[in-house]
Design a protein around this motif. Structure first.
Motif: not given
Length: 163
Positions: A97-106, A122-129, A147-158
């Motif tokens: 419930p408090c998760l703010r940053t999530l990174t999924i990489s390779n 609570s999720l503010k940043e998602l990085k997909i690398k 719909y899974k990520v529309r509430h996340i202010p920063s979604v980054q694709f690297i």
């Protein structure tokens, strides 16, 4: 040992049993090259003071992970990287419930982001690398999984343009 707050395990450990005693106030854990065959989340999510978790370089070699309702009550950062066998990840409503940053990489076998991410407000940043082509198209505005990520202010694709 009871005051240990940060722990990095870089060790072959095919099973992470419930009876494996972690320090009670552990706040940060990084698991690398453990080759755990069973989902580590049921054990880790019970560590009430855990604030960050990193699973990297085949820490887990199973195909399915589940984050349960009520699990990881204080977790604010999760990084899942280079988990070559992971195909399915489920997140139940009420988990992290408090998760703010999530990174999924390779994680090349991972088919999609968990549906349950939509509940983690609570999720503010998602990085997909370093993920296969198609991830970005599914998650941008108009994509089938947006719909899974529309509430996340920063979604980054690297580096997500390779097959």
């Amino acid at each position: 040992m009871i005051h240990l707050k940060d722990l990095t395990l870089h060790i072959y450990m095919p099973r992470l049993h419930d009876q494996f005693r972690f320090p009670p106030h552990l706040a940060h854990i990084r698991l690398t090259w453990c080759h755990m065959e069973e989902d580590p989340m049921p054990v880790l999510e019970k560590l009430l003071h855990l604030k960050s978790v990193q699973l990297t370089s085949d820490a887990f070699v199973g195909r399915r992970m589940v984050c349960s309702k009520g699990g990881f009550p204080q977790l604010y950062a999760l990084k899942i990287s280079k988990e070559s066998e992971l195909q399915e990840w489920m997140v139940q409503k009420g988990s992290m419930p408090c998760l703010r940053t999530l990174t999924i990489s390779n994680c090349q076998q991972l088919k999609e982001l968990p549906d349950g991410l939509k509940y983690i407000t609570s999720l503010k940043e998602l990085k997909i690398k370093g993920m296969k082509r198609g991830w970005k198209e599914k998650l941008i505005l108009g994509g089938k999984d947006y719909y899974k990520v529309r509430h996340i202010p920063s979604v980054q694709f690297i580096n997500c343009d390779h097959d």
